[in-house]
Write an enzyme that holds these catalytic residues in place. Structure first.
Site, PDB file in Angstrom:
ATOM      1  N   GLU A  72       0.861  -1.181   0.000  1.00  0.00           N
ATOM      2  CA  GLU A  72       0.000   0.000   0.000  1.00  0.00           C
ATOM      3  C   GLU A  72       0.902   1.237   0.000  1.00  0.00           C
ATOM      4  O   GLU A  72       1.913   1.275   0.707  1.00  0.00           O
ATOM      5  CB  GLU A  72      -0.922   0.002   1.209  1.00  0.00           C
ATOM      6  CG  GLU A  72      -1.885  -1.188   1.256  1.00  0.00           C
ATOM      7  CD  GLU A  72      -2.828  -1.260   0.073  1.00  0.00           C
ATOM      8  OE1 GLU A  72      -3.232  -0.185  -0.421  1.00  0.00           O
ATOM      9  OE2 GLU A  72      -3.136  -2.378  -0.378  1.00  0.00           O
ATOM     10  N   HIS A 127      -7.974  -3.571   0.505  1.00  0.00           N
ATOM     11  CA  HIS A 127      -7.017  -2.473   0.408  1.00  0.00           C
ATOM     12  C   HIS A 127      -6.155  -2.344   1.654  1.00  0.00           C
ATOM     13  O   HIS A 127      -5.462  -1.345   1.835  1.00  0.00           O
ATOM     14  CB  HIS A 127      -7.707  -1.146   0.076  1.00  0.00           C
ATOM     15  CG  HIS A 127      -8.619  -1.238  -1.105  1.00  0.00           C
ATOM     16  ND1 HIS A 127      -8.206  -1.741  -2.326  1.00  0.00           N
ATOM     17  CD2 HIS A 127      -9.939  -0.933  -1.255  1.00  0.00           C
ATOM     18  CE1 HIS A 127      -9.227  -1.729  -3.170  1.00  0.00           C
ATOM     19  NE2 HIS A 127     -10.283  -1.261  -2.545  1.00  0.00           N
ATOM     20  N   ASP A 187      -5.235  -8.114   1.134  1.00  0.00           N
ATOM     21  CA  ASP A 187      -5.076  -8.275  -0.312  1.00  0.00           C
ATOM     22  C   ASP A 187      -4.003  -9.314  -0.638  1.00  0.00           C
ATOM     23  O   ASP A 187      -4.152 -10.097  -1.589  1.00  0.00           O
ATOM     24  CB  ASP A 187      -4.731  -6.938  -0.958  1.00  0.00           C
ATOM     25  CG  ASP A 187      -5.928  -5.994  -1.012  1.00  0.00           C
ATOM     26  OD1 ASP A 187      -7.002  -6.367  -0.505  1.00  0.00           O
ATOM     27  OD2 ASP A 187      -5.788  -4.885  -1.558  1.00  0.00           O
TER      28      ASP A 187
END
Length: 218
Positions: free
Chosen positions: A33, A189, A194
């Site tokens: 991320e 997310h 994920d």
């Protein structure tokens, strides 16, 4: 999936045939991320890696997940739209983020140990749109002058491509659902969620292929 498997772990009953399945490479699922889309200028904020193993029936499965929050490097760009998308507050006191080089060390150490256990020569990154995660990972390695990167520098497995082949779906959620797995949009997310869902998808595709066509090379 949070247990750390190391060379000293008595549970390390490893099927080394995984080294033969992928030409000496150990597939490791990675999700990152970020604070934007540009690996050269935008911050890496969270990274998760899922180590895969092979059972005695030659089926691969997710064995352990490693993750950490990461401090934005000095001068890093933080795009508000990206932060809104992934829900990360870089300044939140409970994030317990660590510097990039320390984060890489934390993620890479168990992967190197797994290479020793399985007899694999290098790890190979598995990701959904893998070029994105590989770009940020390689940028962090170069930025920190990290010397012991276990991953192949450019080869990867992309589950967007494999999902399109196996299920006609390239979006992660849709490919996961098409494979028969559940999906929780509220947890999506996050790098951990994920990465673990990508691992489930990759294992499902590989195991279905091997069940239909046999272990490659045999």
């Amino acid at each position: 999936m949070s247990e750390e498997f190391t060379a000293e772990n008595p549970l390390a009953d490893v099927n080394t045939r995984i080294s033969k399945r992928f030409r000496g490479y150990l597939p490791v699922v990675v999700d990152i991320e970020t604070g934007g889309l540009n690996a050269a200028t935008d911050a890496m904020l969270q990274i998760a890696a899922v180590v895969l193993r092979m059972d005695r029936q030659d089926r691969i499965y997710p064995a352990a997940t490693y993750s950490t929050h990461v401090e934005a490097f000095e001068g890093a760009n933080l795009d508000p739209k990206s932060l809104e998308f992934n829900g990360i507050d870089p300044d939140h006191p409970l994030r317990m983020a660590i510097p990039e080089k320390e984060a890489l060390r934390k993620i890479f150490r168990p992967i190197r140990e797994e290479l020793g256990l399985t007899g694999c020569k290098r790890a190979i990154l598995v990701g959904h749109n893998a070029f994105f995660d590989m770009g940020f990972l390689n940028a962090a390695v170069e930025r920190t002058n990290f010397k012991r990167n276990p991953f192949h520098p450019f080869s990867c497995f992309d589950t967007a491509t494999l999902g399109g082949l196996a299920y006609g779906q390239t979006v992660l959620r849709r490919a996961v659902e098409a494979s028969g797995e559940g999906w929780n949009s509220r947890e999506a997310h996050s790098a951990i969620y994920d990465a673990e869902k990508t691992a489930d998808l990759f294992c499902n595709i590989v195991n279905r292929w091997d069940a239909a066509f046999g272990f490659p090379g045999e």
